[in-house]
Design a protein around this motif. Structure first.
Motif, short mmCIF file in Angstrom:
data_model
loop_
_atom_site.label_atom_id
_atom_site.label_comp_id
_atom_site.label_asym_id
_atom_site.label_seq_id
_atom_site.Cartn_x
_atom_site.Cartn_y
_atom_site.Cartn_z
N ILE B 52 0.81 -1.21 0.00
CA ILE B 52 0.00 0.00 0.00
C ILE B 52 0.85 1.26 0.00
O ILE B 52 0.63 2.16 -0.80
N HIS B 53 1.81 1.35 0.89
CA HIS B 53 2.62 2.56 0.96
C HIS B 53 3.99 2.41 0.32
O HIS B 53 4.64 3.40 -0.02
N LYS B 64 5.74 -12.29 8.98
CA LYS B 64 4.59 -11.41 8.84
C LYS B 64 5.02 -9.94 8.92
O LYS B 64 5.74 -9.55 9.84
N PRO B 65 4.56 -9.12 7.95
CA PRO B 65 5.01 -7.74 7.91
C PRO B 65 4.16 -6.81 8.77
O PRO B 65 2.93 -6.95 8.80
N ILE B 66 4.83 -5.85 9.43
CA ILE B 66 4.12 -4.79 10.14
C ILE B 66 4.71 -3.48 9.63
O ILE B 66 5.93 -3.33 9.52
N VAL B 67 3.84 -2.52 9.31
CA VAL B 67 4.30 -1.25 8.73
C VAL B 67 3.79 -0.06 9.53
O VAL B 67 2.88 -0.20 10.34
N GLU B 68 4.38 1.10 9.26
CA GLU B 68 4.10 2.37 9.96
C GLU B 68 4.89 2.38 11.28
O GLU B 68 4.59 1.61 12.20
N VAL B 71 3.08 2.21 14.68
CA VAL B 71 2.36 0.94 14.81
C VAL B 71 3.38 -0.16 15.14
O VAL B 71 3.14 -1.01 15.99
N GLU B 74 4.51 0.04 18.86
CA GLU B 74 3.52 -0.51 19.78
C GLU B 74 3.53 -2.04 19.69
O GLU B 74 3.42 -2.74 20.70
N TYR B 75 3.68 -2.56 18.48
CA TYR B 75 3.74 -4.00 18.27
C TYR B 75 4.93 -4.61 19.02
O TYR B 75 4.79 -5.61 19.73
N GLU B 78 4.26 -4.90 22.59
CA GLU B 78 3.25 -5.90 22.94
C GLU B 78 3.75 -7.32 22.75
O GLU B 78 3.35 -8.22 23.48
#
Lengths: 227, 229
Positions: B52-53, B64-68, B71, B74-75, B78
């Motif tokens: 998307i970006h 597994k990808p995490i973006v921003e 965000v 925080e991930y 957690e």
């Protein structure tokens, strides 16, 4: 309500940002006092509780202020831990929900307040963003949008509804429908499912009044500065 | 290279967003593999992980990808709650305050820095005033969140807000050199000045700080500013 357990929400009837915590508190069944702010004449309290931005919404819990709508939603979820939960438990899913809430930034508001050629450009930008959301949200709703009966609306649903729930008003301003089922079947099914949620009636502004307000804001902005 | 590596970061050396993620992992002592992206020629992996970006940073955890960046931070907090320190405090009111100022740095302050870099002459003076006003607001309103005892700052107790401050303001000297203006004045904003400089001295921060001249050249290139003669 004593100071011991007092929950107050400073809001504005037409603000999509203020709608979010109001919706969340109602969904979670939390009693609160709502304070309607006149944004042209902000209360002493509001200015005291949000000195940096001087904006709504502000949640005041036991005398302590929390500002910024998304931050308030996270706070509500952390303080009132009984279900329904606003965010999922799993960190990876939480990250996805936060990503999409951030994606639905207020492009639609920019579009509403733009005029003429500028509006057309921003509207095209908005529609393209919605195309991306329509496709991308399949990862959130792999089996389509569920009816919000057992499962109450959460963080992302609330953010989405706050911006698109009043789409009829936007369509009156744009002079045409933009949230069409042909182009956005998932988004349309989402907003329609949310419209069935009982709490929605209490938080959605009257469409004619909202349109009137938008028109007056646009008029004010196009008034040339006095010589 | 498969997904045997548990944690991977796709980043870019000059991206402060990318640095935020690296710093968070380092602070918590989480080993990771770093992939430097050429933003003019993005890797297939990056485009698949962030369709998307198409931006850095991307954190890839167990495939597994995490973006921003926010965000991602925080991930990280957690997913690795037992890796001290916590990036965010435990108390919900304090968490809300940290998130508020984190957002202020990321949005309002950064907006002013960008205006400053992209403008010149009178407009630039206005932009600098605006930036300074925001820093004054921070000093006035952040209260006890700003560390007063600089000697107490240690790499192993840094949190989200420290990360935001150092990544937003850490390159101030390079910006001052390119623009010929004073961004961080110890007399005007003594608390922020002390905070930033105390962190710049930490070994962990030095590890991720690119060489000053590289940053200067990058700023000049990005904004097509001509170096002063």
């Amino acid at each position: 309500m004593t100071e011991e357990n007092s929950v107050k929400l400073h809001g504005f009837w037409a603000s999509p940002f203020a709608m979010r915590p109001v919706f969340a508190l109602k969904v979670k069944g939390i009693d609160f006092e709502y304070i309607e702010e006149d944004l042209s004449n902000k209360s002493e309290s509001l200015l005291k509780y949000n000195p940096v931005h001087k904006k709504v919404p502000v949640l005041v819990h036991n005398g302590k202020p929390i500002s910024e709508s998304l931050i308030i939603l996270e706070y509500i979820d952390e303080i009132w831990t009984d279900p329904p939960h606003l965010l999922p438990k799993d960190p990876y899913l939480r990250a996805k929900h936060r990503f999409w809430a951030d994606f639905f930034d207020p492009t639609i508001l920019k579009t509403l307040l733009a005029e003429g050629e500028a509006q057309k450009m921003v509207l095209d930008e908005l529609l393209e963003k919605m195309d991306v959301a329509e496709e991308g949200l399949k990862e959130i709703f792999p089996n389509g949008v569920p009816p919000f009966e057992e499962q109450k609306p959460g963080y992302l649903d609330i953010v989405f509804y706050s911006l698109y729930g009043t789409h009829e008003a936007a369509e009156l301003i744009f002079g045409k429908k933009f949230l069409t089922v042909e182009r956005y079947p998932l988004l349309v099914s989402w907003v329609n499912a949310l419209k069935q949620v009982p709490e929605v009636n209490e938080v959605t502004p009257s469409i004619p009044k909202f349109v009137e307000l938008l028109h007056s804001i646009i008029r004010q902005r196009s008034v040339p500065p006095k010589a | 290279m498969g997904d045997e590596v548990e944690v991977r970061v796709h980043g870019m050396w000059a991206s402060t967003y990318s640095k935020r993620v690296e710093l968070a992992l380092k602070i918590k002592g989480i080993p990771y593999e770093y992939v430097e992206e050429d933003l003019m020629n993005k890797s297939q992996a990056l485009l698949e992980y962030n369709p998307i970006h198409k931006k850095v940073p991307v954190l890839v955890h167990n495939g597994k990808p995490i973006v921003e960046s926010l965000v991602i931070l925080e991930y990280i907090d957690e997913v690795w709650p037992d890796h001290a320190p916590r990036l965010l405090p435990r108390d919900p009111v304090d968490r809300a305050r940290v998130r508020f100022w984190s957002g202020f740095l990321q949005n309002q302050l950064l907006e002013s820095v960008l205006k400053l870099v992209m403008s010149s002459g009178e407009e630039q003076e206005k932009a600098l005033d605006e930036l300074h006003e925001k820093m004054t607001i921070m000093e006035q309103e952040m209260g006890d969140i700003i560390p007063k005892d600089i000697s107490s700052i240690q790499s192993k107790s840094l949190g989200l807000l420290d990360i935001q401050v150092i990544c937003t303001l850490g390159a101030y000297k390079a910006h001052e050199q390119v623009l010929g203006v004073k961004i961080l004045d110890p007399h005007k904003h003594s608390l922020i000045y002390a905070w930033v400089n105390a962190m710049m001295d930490l070994p962990m921060i030095k590890e991720i700080t690119p060489p000053h001249d590289n940053v200067v050249n990058f700023i000049q290139m990005i904004f097509k500013i001509n170096p002063s003669a």
